[in-house]
Design an enzyme around this catalytic site. Sequence first.
Site: not given
Ligand code: PXP
Length: 238
Positions: A7, A10, A18, A43, A45, A49, A70, A100-101, A151, A191-192, A213-214
């Site tokens: 993802n 970020h 900026r 994603h 949104r 953002r 997403e 975040t979600t 997911e 996620h995470g 992602g993060h």
């Molecule tokens: N899956 C979904 C549905 C999400 O909304 C996100 C965050 O955008 C992720 C996965 C990725 O999560 P993370 O950025 O914590 O890895």
Amino acid sequence: MARVAINVDHVATIRQARLSAEPDPVTAAALAELAGAHGIVVHLREDRRHIQDRDVQVLRRTVKTRLNLEMASTEEMVQVALEIKPDVVTLVPEKRRELTTEGGLDVVLLEKSLRETIRTLHNGGIAVSLFINADPGQIRAAHRLEVEYVEIHTGMFADADSYTKRQEEYDRIVTAARLARELELGVHAGHGVDYRNIAMLRNVGEIQEFSIGHSVIARAVLVGMERAVREMIALVNG
Ligand code: PXP
């Protein structure tokens, strides 16, 4: 071996800080693919953002693996998806004020309205994934809606602050993933997920794809995109 979808939201977050043109999430996606990523996730949104409409349009033309969009289940987003035609749409709940979600979609509660969105996306030739909590009732509801994938939300596992809690969340993920596979749903998880907790999550053999992602983008800022992606793929492969 599970697939790793990266993802790149970020990368766009840094650019939007900026309101400039750099760094470009399209370039990041290309580097992630060169490093072996099996898919790219963004994603779009409602408040734009981070990812912008232009990003999704260009990614559709440049992503060589699979583009997973997403989005919230809204008329506006369904129109965007029908124009872009990503390989997969992952429907997520969206609140303007969240960082975040925050949680999975309540598919049981929203079954009726989701059915309409899913039918429209399917008619447009787009596969659908539902982002849900690791809950058997949610998995069964997703199955009733005839989506291709679920997911499973791994955020509660990632955020668990004790060994017992983490184990409980892990067991929930295992149970949900098994049920999903029994019902012949494709299983994604995300996620995470980070460079430490993947050691435990990769043991859930039913998970076919991690959406990350993060943690990867945070590492990429310091060591470079290709290295960050390669290191994650190596950990997923054990
Ligand atoms: N899956 C979904 C549905 C999400 O909304 C996100 C965050 O955008 C992720 C996965 C990725 O999560 P993370 O950025 O914590 O890895």
